[in-house]
Design a protein around this motif. Sequence first.
Motif, PDB file in Angstrom:
ATOM      1  N   GLY A  90      33.927  44.413  32.287  1.00  0.00           N
ATOM      2  CA  GLY A  90      33.231  44.860  33.329  1.00  0.00           C
ATOM      3  C   GLY A  90      33.569  44.003  34.824  1.00  0.00           C
ATOM      4  N   LEU A  91      34.917  43.492  34.877  1.00  0.00           N
ATOM      5  CA  LEU A  91      35.367  42.524  35.820  1.00  0.00           C
ATOM      6  C   LEU A  91      35.556  43.376  37.271  1.00  0.00           C
ATOM      7  CD1 LEU A  91      36.193  39.648  35.844  1.00  0.00           C
ATOM      8  CD2 LEU A  91      38.463  40.361  35.596  1.00  0.00           C
ATOM      9  N   LYS A  92      35.093  42.445  38.272  1.00  0.00           N
ATOM     10  CA  LYS A  92      35.411  43.325  39.303  1.00  0.00           C
ATOM     11  C   LYS A  92      36.291  42.239  40.374  1.00  0.00           C
ATOM     12  CE  LYS A  92      30.684  45.380  39.591  1.00  0.00           C
ATOM     13  NZ  LYS A  92      30.433  45.209  38.264  1.00  0.00           N
ATOM     14  N   PRO A  93      36.847  42.778  41.481  1.00  0.00           N
ATOM     15  CA  PRO A  93      37.807  41.960  42.194  1.00  0.00           C
ATOM     16  C   PRO A  93      37.159  40.703  42.894  1.00  0.00           C
ATOM     17  CG  PRO A  93      38.169  44.033  42.803  1.00  0.00           C
ATOM     18  CD  PRO A  93      36.900  44.492  41.938  1.00  0.00           C
ATOM     19  N   ALA A  94      35.688  41.000  43.118  1.00  0.00           N
ATOM     20  CA  ALA A  94      34.878  39.803  43.658  1.00  0.00           C
ATOM     21  C   ALA A  94      34.781  38.638  42.701  1.00  0.00           C
ATOM     22  CB  ALA A  94      33.740  40.328  44.181  1.00  0.00           C
ATOM     23  N   ASP A  95      34.797  39.032  41.467  1.00  0.00           N
ATOM     24  CA  ASP A  95      34.513  37.931  40.196  1.00  0.00           C
ATOM     25  C   ASP A  95      35.775  37.256  40.191  1.00  0.00           C
ATOM     26  OD1 ASP A  95      31.802  39.221  39.710  1.00  0.00           O
ATOM     27  OD2 ASP A  95      33.213  40.749  38.179  1.00  0.00           O
ATOM     28  N   ILE A  96      36.867  37.958  40.290  1.00  0.00           N
ATOM     29  CA  ILE A  96      38.385  37.190  40.321  1.00  0.00           C
ATOM     30  C   ILE A  96      38.200  36.109  41.273  1.00  0.00           C
ATOM     31  CG2 ILE A  96      40.723  37.603  40.391  1.00  0.00           C
ATOM     32  CD1 ILE A  96      40.478  40.391  38.725  1.00  0.00           C
ATOM     33  N   GLU A  97      37.862  36.806  42.733  1.00  0.00           N
ATOM     34  CA  GLU A  97      38.202  35.610  43.569  1.00  0.00           C
ATOM     35  C   GLU A  97      37.121  34.598  43.686  1.00  0.00           C
ATOM     36  OE1 GLU A  97      37.155  37.954  47.325  1.00  0.00           O
ATOM     37  OE2 GLU A  97      38.543  39.589  46.850  1.00  0.00           O
ATOM     38  N   GLN A  98      36.041  34.740  43.231  1.00  0.00           N
ATOM     39  CA  GLN A  98      35.100  33.666  43.046  1.00  0.00           C
ATOM     40  C   GLN A  98      35.449  32.554  41.976  1.00  0.00           C
ATOM     41  OE1 GLN A  98      31.189  35.023  42.215  1.00  0.00           O
ATOM     42  NE2 GLN A  98      30.334  32.827  41.296  1.00  0.00           N
TER      43      GLN A  98
END
Length: 281
Positions: A256-264
């Motif tokens: 359930g990975l989102k772009p915002a998760d990757i950035e953080q």
Amino acid sequence: MKDVAKSQIIAGTKAIPALPRAATKLFEMLQNPDADMAEIEGILRFEPGLTANILKLTNSAYFGLPNKVGSIRQALVLLGRERLVELTMVTCAGALMWKSVPGYNLSPGELWRHSIAVSLAAEGLVKVLNLPEDKRVFTAALLHDIGKLVMGDWIKGDIEKIDELTAQGTSFEVAERLVLGTDHAEIGAEILKSWAFPQELVMAVRWHHQPERADEPSTMVDIVHVANVLCLMIGIGIGIEGLRYELSSSATEKLGLKPADIEQVASSTLQWVDELGNIFV
């Protein structure tokens, strides 16, 4: 020919030093909820070098402890035994992985820095995704590329053939396998087997480039895969492979990975990788 190369490469895993007995005993204790503080202290009592490096890590800015820690008992109380086992693994792995790796164009310290970064990213992913905490993820991420220590010389000897394949769009680990009959992920898994590591960690190392091929669904495999690609994307430990790896869509969907998760996670990894990666320099 490939089968001969593969058997010779696997035989080369025997040249990788076994982990110190203290490290393997502590790792066994992580699986035993009844192990107590006195047992852990007893194991480290006769390992002054290992203890000193564990305390260096404990006192690093990463953990943000208000006062300096001067004993293993203090470290256990403040950090917990799971974290202490992680720090033991970091200390032992650093001794193995600091050197340069021929064939992958990794100068001294680069493989180590990448390994630390992937561990931090893996922990960060577990946190931002609110996944159940499993301290073994850190160790799996830390050791995911240990097979490169064996594969490096073989890659160096056949790099032209591998380059031809990657120039045609073949991923690096597939090119390794096509030319040499195996790849650094499989060899890394063989090393962890020889150390009697739990099967889930062996599988996380084995399939960190191809999580969809794991024998059964595994959040640990998916986390290590994503953490590895994330660190390559932000430029940590690229080497000769460059950016010839892609995120598995099945892994990112399952997590359930989102772009915002990757950035953080990328931001926090960059913040701390130098602090921990350079602590034994």
